[in-house]
Design a protein around this motif. Structure first.
Motif, PDB file in Angstrom:
ATOM      1  N   SER A  43     -15.148  20.982  23.121  1.00 38.57           N
ATOM      2  CA  SER A  43     -14.720  20.170  21.842  1.00 38.57           C
ATOM      3  C   SER A  43     -13.359  20.474  21.483  1.00 38.57           C
ATOM      4  N   ALA A  44     -13.145  21.715  21.535  1.00 35.50           N
ATOM      5  CA  ALA A  44     -11.853  22.395  21.406  1.00 35.50           C
ATOM      6  C   ALA A  44     -10.709  21.083  22.034  1.00 35.50           C
ATOM      7  N   ALA A  45     -11.129  21.377  23.044  1.00 34.49           N
ATOM      8  CA  ALA A  45      -9.717  20.046  24.128  1.00 34.49           C
ATOM      9  C   ALA A  45     -10.290  19.150  23.564  1.00 34.49           C
TER      10      ALA A  45
ATOM     11  N   GLY B 212      -1.125  12.817  17.539  1.00 36.42           N
ATOM     12  CA  GLY B 212      -1.408  13.572  17.352  1.00 36.42           C
ATOM     13  C   GLY B 212      -1.094  14.892  16.362  1.00 36.42           C
ATOM     14  N   THR B 213      -1.561  16.520  17.028  1.00 38.31           N
ATOM     15  CA  THR B 213      -0.670  17.097  16.646  1.00 38.31           C
ATOM     16  C   THR B 213       0.232  17.518  16.447  1.00 38.31           C
ATOM     17  N   THR B 214       0.557  16.969  18.039  1.00 31.69           N
ATOM     18  CA  THR B 214       1.747  17.581  18.831  1.00 31.69           C
ATOM     19  C   THR B 214       3.336  16.408  18.549  1.00 31.69           C
ATOM     20  N   GLU B 215       2.781  15.594  17.489  1.00 38.86           N
ATOM     21  CA  GLU B 215       4.032  14.229  17.739  1.00 38.86           C
ATOM     22  C   GLU B 215       3.711  14.841  16.079  1.00 38.86           C
TER      23      GLU B 215
ATOM     24  N   GLU C  95       0.260  30.616  18.644  1.00 40.89           N
ATOM     25  CA  GLU C  95       0.456  29.250  18.695  1.00 40.89           C
ATOM     26  C   GLU C  95       0.145  28.607  20.080  1.00 40.89           C
ATOM     27  N   HIS C  96      -0.183  26.929  20.188  1.00 39.91           N
ATOM     28  CA  HIS C  96      -0.332  26.604  21.015  1.00 39.91           C
ATOM     29  C   HIS C  96       1.097  25.981  21.306  1.00 39.91           C
ATOM     30  N   HIS C  97       0.681  25.133  22.953  1.00 42.32           N
ATOM     31  CA  HIS C  97       2.409  25.438  22.904  1.00 42.32           C
ATOM     32  C   HIS C  97       2.856  24.200  22.532  1.00 42.32           C
ATOM     33  N   SER C  98       2.479  23.291  21.844  1.00 41.19           N
ATOM     34  CA  SER C  98       2.751  22.269  20.795  1.00 41.19           C
ATOM     35  C   SER C  98       3.431  22.385  19.724  1.00 41.19           C
ATOM     36  N   ASN C  99       3.257  24.663  19.132  1.00 42.43           N
ATOM     37  CA  ASN C  99       4.014  24.811  17.818  1.00 42.43           C
ATOM     38  C   ASN C  99       4.900  25.897  18.384  1.00 42.43           C
TER      39      ASN C  99
ATOM     40  N   TYR D 204      -3.780  27.167  12.081  1.00 41.18           N
ATOM     41  CA  TYR D 204      -4.780  27.433  11.205  1.00 41.18           C
ATOM     42  C   TYR D 204      -5.910  28.586  11.771  1.00 41.18           C
ATOM     43  N   SER D 205      -6.544  27.764  12.743  1.00 40.81           N
ATOM     44  CA  SER D 205      -6.878  28.798  13.789  1.00 40.81           C
ATOM     45  C   SER D 205      -6.902  28.923  14.821  1.00 40.81           C
ATOM     46  N   SER D 206      -6.610  29.013  16.294  1.00 41.63           N
ATOM     47  CA  SER D 206      -6.387  29.777  17.160  1.00 41.63           C
ATOM     48  C   SER D 206      -7.625  28.707  18.472  1.00 41.63           C
TER      49      SER D 206
ATOM     50  N   ILE E 119       1.363  23.953   8.712  1.00 41.71           N
ATOM     51  CA  ILE E 119       0.076  24.362   9.472  1.00 41.71           C
ATOM     52  C   ILE E 119       0.095  23.848  10.383  1.00 41.71           C
ATOM     53  N   ASP E 120      -0.623  24.345  11.499  1.00 41.68           N
ATOM     54  CA  ASP E 120      -0.843  23.601  12.621  1.00 41.68           C
ATOM     55  C   ASP E 120      -2.525  23.695  12.662  1.00 41.68           C
ATOM     56  N   ALA E 121      -3.335  22.518  12.038  1.00 32.99           N
ATOM     57  CA  ALA E 121      -4.652  22.598  11.867  1.00 32.99           C
ATOM     58  C   ALA E 121      -5.334  21.962  12.499  1.00 32.99           C
TER      59      ALA E 121
ATOM     60  N   PHE F 274      -3.268  17.432  12.780  1.00 32.62           N
ATOM     61  CA  PHE F 274      -4.071  17.888  12.816  1.00 32.62           C
ATOM     62  C   PHE F 274      -4.513  15.722  13.768  1.00 32.62           C
ATOM     63  N   SER F 275      -5.517  16.038  14.877  1.00 31.78           N
ATOM     64  CA  SER F 275      -5.593  14.916  15.894  1.00 31.78           C
ATOM     65  C   SER F 275      -6.836  14.545  15.830  1.00 31.78           C
ATOM     66  N   GLY F 276      -6.797  13.457  15.424  1.00 35.64           N
ATOM     67  CA  GLY F 276      -8.186  12.829  15.338  1.00 35.64           C
ATOM     68  C   GLY F 276      -9.104  12.599  16.737  1.00 35.64           C
ATOM     69  N   HIS F 277      -8.831  13.476  17.851  1.00 34.92           N
ATOM     70  CA  HIS F 277      -9.565  13.169  18.771  1.00 34.92           C
ATOM     71  C   HIS F 277     -10.362  14.307  19.190  1.00 34.92           C
ATOM     72  N   LYS F 278     -10.269  15.310  18.190  1.00 32.94           N
ATOM     73  CA  LYS F 278     -10.930  16.836  18.308  1.00 32.94           C
ATOM     74  C   LYS F 278     -11.722  16.987  17.095  1.00 32.94           C
ATOM     75  N   MET F 279     -12.421  15.500  15.805  1.00 33.56           N
ATOM     76  CA  MET F 279     -13.146  15.484  15.268  1.00 33.56           C
ATOM     77  C   MET F 279     -13.678  14.294  14.924  1.00 33.56           C
TER      78      MET F 279
HETATM   79  N1  PMP Z   1      -2.694  23.328  17.989  1.00 41.78           N
HETATM   80  C1  PMP Z   1      -4.002  23.973  18.298  1.00 41.78           C
HETATM   81  C2  PMP Z   1      -4.086  24.977  17.611  1.00 41.78           C
HETATM   82  C3  PMP Z   1      -4.829  23.082  19.530  1.00 41.78           C
HETATM   83  O1  PMP Z   1      -5.818  23.158  20.026  1.00 41.78           O
HETATM   84  C4  PMP Z   1      -4.132  21.457  20.338  1.00 41.78           C
HETATM   85  C5  PMP Z   1      -5.156  21.163  20.768  1.00 41.78           C
HETATM   86  N2  PMP Z   1      -5.690  21.393  22.230  1.00 41.78           N
HETATM   87  C6  PMP Z   1      -3.122  21.222  19.843  1.00 41.78           C
HETATM   88  C7  PMP Z   1      -2.486  21.918  18.792  1.00 41.78           C
HETATM   89  C8  PMP Z   1      -2.632  19.592  20.196  1.00 41.78           C
HETATM   90  O2  PMP Z   1      -3.613  18.736  19.898  1.00 41.78           O
HETATM   91  P1  PMP Z   1      -2.987  17.544  20.532  1.00 41.78           P
HETATM   92  O3  PMP Z   1      -2.603  17.027  21.815  1.00 41.78           O
HETATM   93  O4  PMP Z   1      -4.245  16.423  20.168  1.00 41.78           O
HETATM   94  O5  PMP Z   1      -2.014  16.794  20.179  1.00 41.78           O
END
Ligand code: PMP
Length: 412
Positions: A33-35, A97-100, A126-130, A174-176, A201-203, A224-229
């Motif tokens: 579900s984290a994906a 989503g969070t990335t955008e 950080e996630h690559h998107s941050n 916020y949370s890794s 904050i990347d939430a 934040f992203s809708g698909h993870k919730m």
């Molecule tokens: N940040 C974190 C902490 C994530 O877990 C994710 C998704 N794996 C993202 C950013 C990116 O989210 P999205 O792919 O929905 O844009």
């Protein structure tokens, strides 16, 4: 917080059609579900109802179903604003989503406001998107990136915070999504503000799992992203303080985000619409509202307590397996509902394939967080992540399968 949940998981599972499937001939154990999370019938129905009953574009039509679609889309914005306690729906920008959302902040705020040699502060978890959006603009503008390190136990090393100065923006998770670590985000926001910087904050891994109050956090941006919730893919949110949205230039240009267009100049729509160029993901927003309704129906404190309970149980069972190494803080109260681990020297992909044969879905790899894996000294981990529909039995199935893997792969 005590890990005793008052949540009827069996009843919740009945809302998720996917759990009637058994792709490997065994009941599906979904631990990824984290994906992306699974979707309850209520969300699927809300999206279906939109397409079947009032599908039309928003903000443009003057006929009844378009007005209905616009109202539903804007009601979703108000619902989400209340969910995270924003001051107003005008602080909610719908994005993919969070990335955008993070790219929007990087390009529409940082790229335009910062000067050569200005500093951006991030963390090593950080996630690559941050990371990557900041690298892109840093390269373009000659900005500098600095990173707060992580400790061996997977927590953020805030002991040297005093040594970071002169950064203009501090963006942190916020949370890794690998370590599970829940950062002391209020402290980090205060720290950013004490240096005159903005706090982002990347939430992505927080909003789905715990009560978030942006006014209490006092952050400037939150993504934040809708698909993870429990919501659809392709819809997410950038929360931003209204004054920041007002002072920012748009990220993308096109229809809907304008008030007037002339051949050589244009005037922008009000916020947040000036950041929503083109036809938005209407069905996605409507589905996300249904997801928020669903989560609030359960209660975010119950969601969190259930995950603490699952994480505690999983930690106990997994630690009994020879060769098991779990990354991040072991106290379930200090982490979100996911465990990334290695089992002896079994490659994460081999382990995930083995688990798949047992009907268990987990993620393997670097989870879009290569710097964390470099810091941990492992190329990849296997990650099990939990949500409202997971049971203690799912955890037992995981532990049994991992024990079997340890035998098959001869881990001593
Ligand atoms: N940040 C974190 C902490 C994530 O877990 C994710 C998704 N794996 C993202 C950013 C990116 O989210 P999205 O792919 O929905 O844009």
């Amino acid at each position: 917080m005590e890990g005793q949940a008052s949540l009827d998981v069996q009843k919740i599972r009945e809302d998720f059609p996917i759990f009637s499937r058994a792709p490997r001939g065994k009941p599906l154990v979904y631990l990824d579900s984290a994906a992306t999370s699974q979707k309850p019938r209520q969300v699927i129905e809300a999206v279906k109802r939109f397409y079947e009953e009032y599908n039309s574009n928003v903000h443009r039509g003057i006929y009844s179903i378009s007005i209905e679609a616009t109202e539903a889309y804007e009601e979703a914005r108000r619902r989400i604003a209340r969910f995270i306690n924003a001051r107003s729906h005008r602080e909610i920008v719908f994005v993919r989503g969070t990335t955008e959302a993070l790219n929007l902040v990087a390009y529409a705020w940082a790229l335009r406001k910062l000067k050569k040699d200005d500093k951006i502060l991030l963390t090593e978890m950080e996630h690559h998107s941050n990371i990557v959006p900041w690298q892109l603009i840093a390269r373009e503008k000659g900005l500098k990136l600095e990173y707060i390190p992580i400790r061996g136990d997977g927590t953020l090393d805030t002991s040297g915070l005093d040594s970071y100065h002169d950064f203009r923006i501090f963006s942190f998770v916020y949370s890794s999504n690998v370590l599970g670590t829940i950062n002391d985000v209020k402290q980090l926001v205060r720290f950013a503000h004490s240096r005159g910087a903005l706090a982002v904050i990347d939430a992505a891994q927080a909003v789905p799992h715990m009560k978030i109050d942006v006014q209490e956090l006092d952050c400037d941006f939150l993504a934040f992203s809708g698909h993870k919730m429990l919501g659809p893919t392709g819809i997410g949110v950038l929360y931003a303080k209204r004054e920041l949205l007002e002072e920012m230039e748009p990220f993308m240009g096109g229809g809907e985000m304008i008030r007037e267009v002339h051949l050589h100049e244009s005037r922008w729509n009000d916020v947040p619409w000036k950041f929503e160029a083109g036809t938005p993901n209407i069905a996605g927003a409507i589905g996300l509202k249904a997801a928020v309704d669903y989560l609030e129906g359960i209660g975010m404190d119950n969601v969190r307590m259930h995950e603490i309970s699952l994480t505690r149980y999983a930690t106990e069972l997994l630690m009994e397996i020879p060769g098991m190494r779990i990354y991040g803080p072991l106290n379930p109260e200090k982490r979100s509902g996911l465990l990334a681990f290695t089992l002896g020297d079994i490659h994460a992909h081999d382990l995930a394939t083995f688990l798949d044969e047992e009907g268990i879905c987990v993620r393997a790899g670097h989870h879009c967080a290569m710097p964390i894996h470099t810091r941990l000294g492992v190329p990849a981990t296997t990650r099990a992540s939990f949500y409202v529909y997971n049971t203690h039995e799912d955890i037992e199935r995981l532990a049994e399968a991992l024990k079997k893997a340890a035998q098959v792969f001869k881990i001593v």
